[in-house]
Write a protein that holds these residues in place. Structure first.
Motif, PDB file in Angstrom:
ATOM      1  N   ASN A 378      49.873  36.675  29.195  1.00 45.26           N
ATOM      2  CA  ASN A 378      50.048  36.462  30.216  1.00 45.26           C
ATOM      3  C   ASN A 378      50.062  37.587  31.425  1.00 45.26           C
ATOM      4  OD1 ASN A 378      50.199  33.505  30.042  1.00 45.26           O
ATOM      5  ND2 ASN A 378      52.463  33.692  29.709  1.00 45.26           N
ATOM      6  N   ALA A 379      49.174  37.942  32.165  1.00 49.44           N
ATOM      7  CA  ALA A 379      48.940  39.442  32.789  1.00 49.44           C
ATOM      8  C   ALA A 379      47.806  39.020  33.815  1.00 49.44           C
ATOM      9  CB  ALA A 379      47.968  40.228  30.918  1.00 49.44           C
ATOM     10  N   PRO A 380      47.902  39.872  34.703  1.00 47.11           N
ATOM     11  CA  PRO A 380      47.087  39.777  35.983  1.00 47.11           C
ATOM     12  C   PRO A 380      44.823  40.042  35.549  1.00 47.11           C
ATOM     13  CG  PRO A 380      49.266  41.956  36.246  1.00 47.11           C
ATOM     14  CD  PRO A 380      49.058  41.295  34.424  1.00 47.11           C
ATOM     15  N   LEU A 381      44.391  39.349  35.924  1.00 49.80           N
ATOM     16  CA  LEU A 381      43.502  39.653  36.165  1.00 49.80           C
ATOM     17  C   LEU A 381      42.060  38.387  37.089  1.00 49.80           C
ATOM     18  CD1 LEU A 381      42.420  35.741  35.404  1.00 49.80           C
ATOM     19  CD2 LEU A 381      43.567  35.827  34.071  1.00 49.80           C
ATOM     20  N   ALA A 540      48.773  36.819  40.749  1.00 47.53           N
ATOM     21  CA  ALA A 540      49.529  37.973  40.365  1.00 47.53           C
ATOM     22  C   ALA A 540      50.232  39.163  41.269  1.00 47.53           C
ATOM     23  CB  ALA A 540      48.531  38.641  39.208  1.00 47.53           C
ATOM     24  N   ARG A 541      50.801  39.217  41.304  1.00 51.96           N
ATOM     25  CA  ARG A 541      51.509  40.967  42.140  1.00 51.96           C
ATOM     26  C   ARG A 541      50.566  41.878  42.049  1.00 51.96           C
ATOM     27  NH1 ARG A 541      55.668  39.763  44.656  1.00 51.96           N
ATOM     28  NH2 ARG A 541      56.536  37.282  44.642  1.00 51.96           N
ATOM     29  N   GLU A 542      50.880  42.124  41.281  1.00 53.68           N
ATOM     30  CA  GLU A 542      49.661  43.715  40.497  1.00 53.68           C
ATOM     31  C   GLU A 542      47.865  43.572  40.770  1.00 53.68           C
ATOM     32  OE1 GLU A 542      51.375  45.079  37.399  1.00 53.68           O
ATOM     33  OE2 GLU A 542      53.301  45.422  37.722  1.00 53.68           O
ATOM     34  N   GLN A 543      46.620  44.515  40.428  1.00 50.50           N
ATOM     35  CA  GLN A 543      45.578  44.327  40.541  1.00 50.50           C
ATOM     36  C   GLN A 543      45.560  44.791  38.911  1.00 50.50           C
ATOM     37  OE1 GLN A 543      43.512  46.241  43.421  1.00 50.50           O
ATOM     38  NE2 GLN A 543      42.207  47.611  41.714  1.00 50.50           N
ATOM     39  N   PRO A 544      44.445  43.966  38.535  1.00 53.47           N
ATOM     40  CA  PRO A 544      44.731  44.332  36.529  1.00 53.47           C
ATOM     41  C   PRO A 544      43.355  45.469  37.080  1.00 53.47           C
ATOM     42  CG  PRO A 544      43.094  42.188  37.659  1.00 53.47           C
ATOM     43  CD  PRO A 544      44.513  43.309  38.860  1.00 53.47           C
ATOM     44  N   ALA A 545      43.727  45.726  35.425  1.00 54.64           N
ATOM     45  CA  ALA A 545      42.754  47.031  35.296  1.00 54.64           C
ATOM     46  C   ALA A 545      41.426  46.631  35.495  1.00 54.64           C
ATOM     47  CB  ALA A 545      43.350  47.747  33.979  1.00 54.64           C
TER      48      ALA A 545
END
Length: 821
Positions: A378-381, A540-545
């Protein structure tokens, strides 16, 4: 006795006499006594008064002209409505026969003249009192009769209710036993006797039906001990509701006992209900045993599945290691100096190894899922980057099969979400690979949209829908049933022709369900299929890499066509054949496969059939021009029910009037390109709207030809066409000189003759665009001048301008003929 003692105010006396003095004397005296008095001078008037308002008593003179008092009496007594009114005759005759006749016809009394008023008052009061008593007596008799009838009806209803209750009691499957508030046996049913083996003789001997006391009955009868104990225990504490089970021999009874009370909590008795639940208990025991057996079998099956999954996982890893070595070494071997035959063998080994590795990967994923060891990240994408990766990977295969490959992403889809990017990519890649594998003609399309129409809110889960549609071979209803089964494909012939393990869709289904969604398929034979799945996710609150911009930056660095980097579905709306050819050639060179229509109505039809991302719209077209079309699309897009977002609208016009750009933008167009259209200008505009980034026009150096040497044909325009496609020039010259321009010149000549300003402007505008594309600048300027005169309704000098246009057209044709050869 006073008159008011008999309800004076409700007593009316009618005095009937042909002598007015007697009428007046009687009326005055009776009024003084408190009566309501009415008078009549003859029999007819008396009958009329009675008909209008019946009095309580009549003082009736016997001897009257026309109609005697006796005749009036007979008429009144013959009527059921007036027969009860008492009549007192007044006569000067004192003979016994006259009195007998008066009483015989119904008279109530007889007074001789001259009357004595006290006597009259007494007799009037007497007969009114008697009538009052008779009326009350009749009413009382009626009320008493009604009460008797009501009582009889109530008794009958009570009897019927008792019969119904008795029938219900006897028909009940429960045994019922009841006592009243004094402890006397009040009721029971036959089922109660059957359940407790109570013989009818014993019940009769103990007067069971006649209200004997419960204690006396229990003491004398030989009831089962369990029943006796229960009855005694509950009777000693009658206010408590009890439930429970009781065993009698090989049977089990469910019992219920409750007090019977009124709504004011007055105790009326106690009731016991018994139900035989022996069969139910036996069934429950069998079910418990069956559940225990199933539980044991389930545990054994789960242990077998875990053992199988562990074995598959171990074997998959063991096989995968040497396969990776084989593939890696063949790749290294391919880079060495080998001859053609050896390279062919190496390629065969590589393909076989990759196919085997794909099978092993499917088995490994399936074994992980079966063993419960699959863990999701479960991570930003970036959703768009994931879809773009799939598109880039599969684009070569789509081109190889000459298939249209499209992507549709709704604008309200959040760019960054929470999820497992690897597994989402795996699912999409599997579905897209299948779509391309089973499609030989047509298109494959990837779609992403929200399940709900409501925009997602941060920190709240929402459902995201992915779909992959194709125009392939399709799946039958029978084949659909096996679609998501392990190691199963739609048919044996499919497996032989296309290969595969039959695990891909099973793995996709398990992955989707693990991500909180579901997967489904719709298909028709020879028409294609649509596979769609949903996932539960959050913004997502953060931008994915890794984002789409990374992909675009990387793609920009690579050498390739714009259509490969920015896949779009483009529609050209242009009525001019030369402009159509030019726009199509430019877009094809960029890597696109555009569609073409020639008027605004055709644009509306095409947008409802296909999903277009970009619309190149000519401003002046027949039937419905570009401005009208753009305005309609902006204001009525949702009425078309296309199911996708409105495409970007870019105007194409050869008009040189000031403010044309503002007019196009006000009509709802998103951007503006001037004709003749240049390749680099069109490419910059497409890139600008496809990526959302402004292109710095100053960074692009546009080479222009010096105008020191005058020429009929501008060589810069010819150079532009050569850059697009060297073979395009000959085709464009033929269209201009042999097909389009002659027809336009003829139409223009006819319009000038007819003073049709609208047709003059339209034909001059069309000829101007074609001329400018082929570099006939002077011809284009002349056409522009005619166009402006047509718009302004100015006919002066049009014939002279037309003559000059024909001259410049001949010069342009001569020079173009040289270029065409």
């Amino acid at each position: 006795m006073q008159a008011n003692e008999i309800d004076v105010y409700q007593s009316t006396v009618l005095v009937v006499d042909d002598d007015p003095d007697i009428r007046h004397e009687f009326a005055s005296a009776l009024i003084d006594q408190g009566y309501t008095v009415k008078t009549a001078s003859d029999g007819s008037e008396a009958l009329l008064c009675v008909q209008l308002h019946a009095p309580d008593l009549l003082l009736l003179d016997v001897s009257m002209p026309l109609m005697s008092g006796y005749e009036v009496c007979r008429i009144l007594k013959a009527n059921t409505l007036t027969e009860d009114i008492p009549i007192i005759f007044i006569s000067a005759n004192d003979g016994i026969q006259d009195k007998l006749q008066a009483f015989a016809i119904g008279g109530s009394d007889y007074i001789t003249k001259p009357p004595q008023l006290p006597e009259v008052f007494a007799r009037v009061h007497l007969h009114l009192a008697l009538r009052h008593l008779q009326t009350n007596l009749a009413r009382k008799n009626h009320e008493l009769s009604q009460a008797v009838f009501d009582r009889i009806k109530m008794l009958r209803d009570l009897q019927r209710t008792n019969l119904l209750l008795h029938a219900q009691k006897e028909a009940a499957i429960d045994g019922i036993f009841a006592v009243d508030e004094q402890g006397r046996i009040a009721s029971f049913n036959r089922r109660f006797c059957e359940m407790w083996n109570i013989a009818d003789e014993m019940l009769l001997e103990n007067e069971f039906n006649n209200g004997s006391l419960l204690g006396t009955f229990l003491g004398k009868s030989a009831l089962p001990n369990v029943l006796t104990d229960l009855l005694e225990t509950t009777y000693d504490d009658p206010d408590v509701v009890r439930r429970g089970e009781i065993v009698y021999g090989d049977r089990v009874f469910d019992y219920y006992t409750s007090p019977v009370s009124s709504e004011h909590n007055k105790f009326f008795g106690l009731i016991w209900c018994f139900r035989d639940i022996t069969s139910k208990k036996q069934t429950e025991l069998r079910q418990m045993q069956l559940m225990e057996d199933l539980r044991n079998a389930k545990e054994e099956a789960e242990e077998a599945v875990r053992t199988k999954a562990a074995f598959l996982a171990m074997m998959s890893h063991e096989i995968r290691t040497p396969i990776n070595g084989v593939i890696g070494m063949t790749q290294l071997l391919a880079d060495t100096d080998v001859n053609a035959e050896q390279a062919k063998y190496i390629r065969t080994i590589q393909v076989s190894g990759e196919m085997l590795l794909s099978v092993i990967n499917d088995i490994l994923d399936f074994s992980k899922i079966e063993s419960g060891k699959l863990e999701l990240e479960n991570a930003p994408l970036d959703v768009r980057a994931v879809v773009r990766d799939i598109y880039d990977v599969q684009l070569a295969k789509a081109k190889e099969k000459k298939l249209k490959f499209e992507v549709s992403m709704h604008s309200n889809v959040p760019p960054f979400i929470i999820g497992d990017v690897t597994r989402i990519r795996q699912i999409l890649l599997n579905l897209v690979s299948n779509a391309l594998k089973f499609t030989d003609i047509g298109a494959v399309k990837i779609g992403v949209r929200l399940v709900s129409d409501q925009a997602p809110v941060p920190d709240r889960p929402f459902q995201l829908l992915f779909s992959v549609s194709d125009t392939g071979i399709g799946i039958s209803d029978q084949q659909m049933e096996r679609l998501f089964q392990p190691f199963s494909q739609a048919s044996a012939s499919t497996a032989r022709k296309y290969g595969g393990t039959g695990l891909g869709l099973v793995i996709c289904k398990k992955l989707v369900e693990t991500m909180g969604g579901n997967i489904q398929a719709e298909s028709k034979i020879d028409q294609g299929s649509i596979f769609s799945f949903t996932i539960a996710t959050k913004i997502a609150r953060e931008q994915p890499a890794y984002t789409l911009q990374n992909t675009l930056d990387k793609s920009t660095e690579m050498v390739g066509k714009l259509g490969d980097r920015l896949p779009l579905k483009i529609l050209i709306a242009e009525d001019n054949l030369i402009n159509q050819e030019l726009a199509m050639a430019m877009l094809i060179k960029m890597g696109y496969q555009p569609d073409v229509v020639d008027n605004g109505l055709a644009v509306l039809e095409a947008l409802q059939v296909e999903h277009y991302d970009l619309l190149l719209l000519d401003v002046q077209m027949p039937e419905m021009d570009g401005l009208e079309t753009a305005t309609y699309l902006v204001n009525h897009w949702h009425e078309l029910h296309t199911g996708y977002e409105r495409p970007t609208i870019i105007a194409m016009t050869a008009s040189a009037m000031q403010g044309d750009r503002e007019i196009c933008l006000r009509a709802g167009m998103d951007d503006y390109i001037s004709k003749p259209i240049m390749m680099d200008s069109l490419q910059r505009t497409i890139e600008k709207w496809a990526t959302g980034n402004e292109i710095d026009d100053e960074s692009v150096v546009i080479k222009t030809q010096k105008a020191s040497i005058p020429s009929v044909i501008d060589q810069a325009a010819i150079h532009n066409l050569e850059q697009i496609n060297p073979k395009l020039i000959g085709r464009m010259i033929h269209l201009f000189t042999a097909e389009e321009a002659p027809a336009l010149l003829q139409n223009l000549r006819q319009a000038i003759s007819n003073h049709d300003s609208k047709e003059v402007s339209y034909n001059a505008h069309t000829l101007k665009g074609s001329s400018n594309i082929l570099g006939a600048k002077v011809l284009g300027k002349l056409c522009l001048e005619v166009e402006l005169k047509g718009k302004n309704g100015d006919n002066e000098g049009l014939l002279e301008l037309f003559t000059e246009i024909e001259h410049q057209y001949e010069l342009a044709c001569q020079e173009l003929a040289k270029l065409g050869t």
